[in-house]
Design an enzyme around this catalytic site. Structure first.
Site, short mmCIF file in Angstrom:
data_model
loop_
_atom_site.label_atom_id
_atom_site.label_comp_id
_atom_site.label_asym_id
_atom_site.label_seq_id
_atom_site.Cartn_x
_atom_site.Cartn_y
_atom_site.Cartn_z
N PHE A 52 -42.34 25.88 11.45
CA PHE A 52 -42.82 26.69 12.75
C PHE A 52 -42.77 25.96 14.20
O PHE A 52 -42.44 27.22 15.23
CB PHE A 52 -43.90 26.78 12.14
CG PHE A 52 -44.71 27.80 12.60
CD1 PHE A 52 -44.22 29.44 12.78
CD2 PHE A 52 -46.40 27.63 13.03
CE1 PHE A 52 -44.76 30.30 13.60
CE2 PHE A 52 -47.04 28.95 13.65
CZ PHE A 52 -46.19 30.32 13.95
N LYS A 89 -52.67 26.39 11.15
CA LYS A 89 -53.94 27.46 10.35
C LYS A 89 -54.83 26.82 9.21
O LYS A 89 -54.21 25.47 8.07
CB LYS A 89 -53.03 28.76 9.53
CG LYS A 89 -51.70 28.89 10.15
CD LYS A 89 -52.60 30.24 10.94
CE LYS A 89 -51.87 31.20 11.95
NZ LYS A 89 -50.82 30.01 12.38
N GLY A 125 -49.95 35.55 13.80
CA GLY A 125 -49.11 36.82 14.10
C GLY A 125 -48.11 36.99 12.56
O GLY A 125 -48.15 35.79 11.42
N LYS A 174 -55.78 33.70 4.81
CA LYS A 174 -54.75 34.17 3.93
C LYS A 174 -53.87 33.37 3.37
O LYS A 174 -52.93 34.70 1.81
CB LYS A 174 -53.49 34.82 5.69
CG LYS A 174 -53.33 33.97 6.29
CD LYS A 174 -51.70 33.90 6.31
CE LYS A 174 -51.30 32.64 7.50
NZ LYS A 174 -49.69 32.84 7.84
N ASP A 205 -50.49 39.89 9.69
CA ASP A 205 -49.99 38.13 9.21
C ASP A 205 -50.25 38.04 8.09
O ASP A 205 -50.09 37.81 7.13
CB ASP A 205 -50.98 37.24 10.03
CG ASP A 205 -50.73 35.64 9.83
OD1 ASP A 205 -49.48 35.84 9.41
OD2 ASP A 205 -50.63 34.94 10.52
N SER A 225 -42.76 33.07 1.48
CA SER A 225 -43.89 33.06 1.88
C SER A 225 -44.42 32.54 0.90
O SER A 225 -43.90 32.14 -0.37
CB SER A 225 -44.99 34.38 2.02
OG SER A 225 -46.51 33.05 1.67
N ASN A 243 -46.70 30.16 0.36
CA ASN A 243 -48.19 30.72 -0.48
C ASN A 243 -47.97 31.81 -1.81
O ASN A 243 -48.25 31.08 -2.51
CB ASN A 243 -48.88 31.11 0.37
CG ASN A 243 -49.31 29.49 1.28
OD1 ASN A 243 -50.41 28.48 0.93
ND2 ASN A 243 -48.95 29.95 2.40
N GLU A 268 -50.39 25.51 2.13
CA GLU A 268 -51.65 25.19 2.89
C GLU A 268 -52.67 26.36 2.65
O GLU A 268 -53.55 25.43 2.08
CB GLU A 268 -51.38 26.40 4.60
CG GLU A 268 -50.69 25.05 5.45
CD GLU A 268 -51.12 23.84 5.81
OE1 GLU A 268 -51.90 23.42 5.35
OE2 GLU A 268 -50.90 23.11 6.55
#
EC number: 1.1.1.94
Length: 317
Positions: free
Chosen positions: A15, A109, A137, A192, A248, A258, A260, A285
């Site tokens: 990232f 995050k 985002g 999220k 997001d 993703s 997660n 995360e």
């Protein structure tokens, strides 16, 4: 147009590198600061970060270094480190001279720890009087690095700071919206990832697309619940409809790219969930944030059933 003359990105993972590439689209003086000397040399000479972004070519003028002594000279510093490393990163940067003269854009995050609080609040303790903003985002790192269309929300209590940052990174294919609700954007960014774990679990158990869509609706309600605890959503709820919240949230919950969502899916299909959880070593995360959010639920007596359900899978009694 009011812009920052130079931009530093601290954090050389997928990232952080992609944010540096994004910033370099509109700014000729962007430097990525990272710890790995070999990756820094690779970015400098080959314009790739194979370990984190494969063979994607980075902008030709993007600089990279491990020398933190010059980071204080950058007007805008983007913090893109894992949540567990946030405090130590800011303390380290302070030893290299960053101060209230630098504007900090948080792209991390989750929640700060010991005590559990928002990163913007932690910065008030670690670096008082600094200008602070938050970035969120629907931004998968590899797509950002490829300069594909995307969007983001930028939040700051000083809306002029948010606008100035937007001037540096906005383009025809990367759109931004600005808000002063820095609380809700951070809460959504932390929760999220937990909701994405639930989405992966639902996918594994073949609950269907209706259930996954309903998850988005219910997740927004839980974002509202926790945001209000921290003082968010004071003026209106418009931020919920922007890129940094619902955008997001949808991406994180629906993309198997993703981490997660993929973690939730792999957990869901595992025949030995206890063993899976013990042996899963990748950073997730949402898993990191879960215990912190459970503490907040207990502290403020909140009703957040999705969080509680994910805990029953990820932290079984």
């Amino acid at each position: 147009m009011n812009k920052f003359k130079n931009i530093a990105v601290y954090g050389g993972g997928s990232f952080g590198t992609s944010l540096a590439a994004l910033a370099a689209q509109n700014c000729s003086n962007v430097t990525l600061f990272l710890r790995d000397e070999e990756i820094a040399k690779e970015i400098l000479h080959k314009k790739t970060n194979i370990k984190y972004l494969g063979g994607i070519k980075l902008p030709a003028h993007l600089h990279a270094t491990t020398n933190l002594s010059v980071i204080k000279d950058f007007e805008l510093i983007i913090i893109a480190v894992p949540s567990y490393a946030f405090d130590d990163s800011i303390k380290l940067l302070k030893t290299h001279g960053i101060s209230e003269d630098n504007t900090l854009l948080i792209a991390t995050k989750g929640f700060a720890r010991n005590p559990t609080e928002l990163f913007s609040d932690r910065l008030k303790t670690l670096l008082p009087h600094s200008s602070t903003a938050f970035f969120a985002g629907p931004n998968l790192a590899k797509e950002l690095a490829k300069n594909l269309p995307a969007s983001a929300s930028i939040a700051s209590l000083d809306i002029d700071i948010a606008n100035k940052i937007a001037n540096n990174i906005s383009s025809k294919i990367f759109t931004t919206n600005m808000t002063s609700d820095i609380v809700t954007l951070q809460v959504a960014g932390a929760l999220k990832n937990i909701f994405a774990i639930k989405s992966g679990i639902d996918l594994a158990s073949e609950q269907g697309e209706n259930a996954r869509a309903t998850l988005i609706v219910d997740a927004l309600k839980e974002i509202i619940t926790l945001s209000k605890v921290f003082g968010g959503l004071q003026k209106n709820s418009d931020i919920l409809l922007e890129a940094g919240v619902v955008g997001d949230l949808v991406l994180t919950c629906y993309a198997l790219g993703s981490r997660n969502t993929n973690f939730g899916y792999e957990l869901g299909i595992s025949s030995d969930k206890k063993k899976f959880l013990q042996e899963y070593k990748q950073l997730v995360e949402g898993r990191e944030a879960l215990k912190l959010v459970l503490d907040l639920i207990k502290q403020y007596d909140l009703h957040m059933p999705i969080i509680s359900e994910v805990a029953s899978y990820v932290m079984p009694a």
